[in-house]
Scaffold this motif. Structure first.
Motif, short mmCIF file in Angstrom:
data_model
loop_
_atom_site.label_atom_id
_atom_site.label_comp_id
_atom_site.label_asym_id
_atom_site.label_seq_id
_atom_site.Cartn_x
_atom_site.Cartn_y
_atom_site.Cartn_z
N ALA A 13 0.83 -1.21 0.00
CA ALA A 13 0.00 0.00 0.00
C ALA A 13 0.87 1.27 0.00
CB ALA A 13 -0.94 0.00 1.21
N GLN A 14 1.92 1.28 0.82
CA GLN A 14 2.82 2.44 0.86
C GLN A 14 3.51 2.63 -0.49
OE1 GLN A 14 5.23 1.02 4.15
NE2 GLN A 14 4.44 2.63 5.50
N PHE A 15 3.94 1.53 -1.10
CA PHE A 15 4.62 1.60 -2.39
C PHE A 15 3.68 2.16 -3.45
CE2 PHE A 15 6.77 0.34 -6.21
CZ PHE A 15 8.11 0.37 -5.88
N LYS B 290 1.48 6.62 -7.04
CA LYS B 290 0.41 7.59 -7.30
C LYS B 290 0.86 9.03 -7.14
CE LYS B 290 -3.36 4.54 -5.97
NZ LYS B 290 -4.22 4.16 -4.85
N SER B 291 1.73 9.28 -6.16
CA SER B 291 2.16 10.65 -5.90
C SER B 291 3.37 11.07 -6.74
CB SER B 291 2.46 10.83 -4.41
OG SER B 291 3.52 10.00 -4.01
N GLY B 292 3.82 10.19 -7.65
CA GLY B 292 4.92 10.55 -8.56
C GLY B 292 6.28 10.63 -7.89
N TYR C 16 9.76 2.05 -11.49
CA TYR C 16 9.43 0.96 -10.58
C TYR C 16 9.02 -0.26 -11.40
CZ TYR C 16 4.53 1.96 -11.58
OH TYR C 16 3.35 2.16 -12.22
N VAL C 17 9.21 -1.41 -10.81
CA VAL C 17 8.84 -2.67 -11.46
C VAL C 17 8.40 -3.67 -10.40
CG1 VAL C 17 10.39 -2.44 -13.45
CG2 VAL C 17 11.18 -3.60 -11.41
#
Length: 186
Positions: free
Chosen positions: A54-56, A61-63, A68-69
């Motif tokens: 969830a944190q990731f 979402k916040s850019g 990331y993969v």
């Protein structure tokens, strides 16, 4: 300068970088964020920023991530704040990342330097993974399949170094950095 260093798991990315760092004060590696479980001895903020899924996803979402993969069931990503922190100190920022993340960075940052560490052979790579005693047989098997695919991506990299002898690989990487810096300072 931003430098990508990629290789299949177990090929020695971290070892080569640690040796390089012994001879160069101008290099620093970015600390990645991940959702994987910390291994014994790993410290949050030093080895990785360990995040829940969830944190990731909130970081996505916040850019906050350059790339990331999802790699072998876990997310990995490069926080933009890490790159800014390192380059803000006038240092060469190393992203020690896998090939899909590297491809994304190469598209977003065309002036970056991309280096792929090639294992001497797939058999030696498997032996290295087994000897480090960090992963299950199932994980090693999965990583070997991923490695075979990653090796096919070398043509997208500016430089390829075979990591058969540590000193030789570090010397080649050092020469690449010197040449790239000289070209940028013309």
């Amino acid at each position: 300068m931003l430098v990508i260093l990629s290789a299949p798991s177990g090929c020695g990315k971290d070892t080569v970088f640690k040796e390089l760092k012994k001879t160069r004060a101008d290099v620093c590696s970015s600390v990645s964020a991940t959702t994987r479980t910390p291994r014994a001895g790993e410290i949050d903020g030093q080895h990785y920023y360990f995040k829940t899924e969830a944190q990731f996803k909130d970081m996505i979402k916040s850019g906050e991530l350059l790339e990331y993969v999802k790699y072998d069931k876990s997310y990995y990503g490069t926080p933009i704040s890490e790159i800014n922190r390192i380059t803000g100190q006038g240092k060469i920022c190393f992203l020690i990342i896998e090939v899909r993340g590297a491809e994304s960075v190469m598209k977003k940052v065309p002036g970056c330097v991309s280096v792929f560490l090639m294992p001497p052979s797939i058999e030696i790579l498997k032996s290295r993974l087994e000897k480090r005693n960090k992963d299950s047989a199932q994980t090693i098997s999965s990583r070997m399949e991923i490695a075979k695919e990653e090796i096919k991506c070398t043509k997208g990299y500016k430089y390829v170094i075979e990591n058969n002898e540590l000193e030789k690989a570090v010397k080649e990487l050092n020469e690449i950095l010197d040449n790239e810096l000289a070209a940028r300072n013309k």
